[in-house]
Design a protein around this motif. Structure first.
Motif: not given
Length: 134
Positions: A41, A43-44, A46-48, A60-62, A64, A107
């Motif tokens: 993760p 987190r900074s 919002q990526y995995m 990207d977390g958005e 998915r 990151e």
């Protein structure tokens, strides 16, 4: 954890170099992972990141399950020493990813360090002998 990932058509690709400490840590953490897929993760952002033996993909977390960037075709065997950078290809599946790529370069290593600090090693250390390169 199981995630199904999808890819849009490739937009572009470029040759890049990953610092040795980042590549070495990712491969070391992957080797310790029983599932053969390492989930990192970031987190900074919002990526995995999903690391396997063939590529590192970034989601990207958005969005998915859609891959934005993949790092492939790592060439660690071209190095003369473990502290040299590793060449790879960055493949982009979305337009205008240069800012995201720039952030991933700083990151992702930080996220690997955080993940590494949470791992506990059990068992004795082993010394591996590498033959000299002629």
């Amino acid at each position: 954890m199981e995630i199904t990932c999808y890819r849009d058509p490739e937009i572009s690709r470029e040759v890049r170099h990953l610092p040795a400490n980042t590549y070495n840590l990712a491969i070391t953490l992957l080797a310790r992972c029983a599932t053969k897929h390492l989930f990192v993760p970031i987190r900074s952002m919002q990526y995995m990141a999903i690391v396997d033996s063939e590529e590192f993909v970034f989601i990207d977390g958005e969005r998915r399950c859609w891959i934005d960037i993949a790092w492939q075709n790592f060439n660690p065997q071209a190095r003369d020493a473990l502290d040299q950078p590793v060449a790879y290809q960055a493949i982009y599946y979305r337009e205008d990813m240069s800012a995201i790529m720039a952030r991933l370069q700083s990151e992702f290593p930080a996220a690997l360090q955080i993940l590494n600090s949470k791992n506990r090693l059990d068992g004795p250390a082993r010394i591996i002998n590498f033959p000299a390169k002629n």
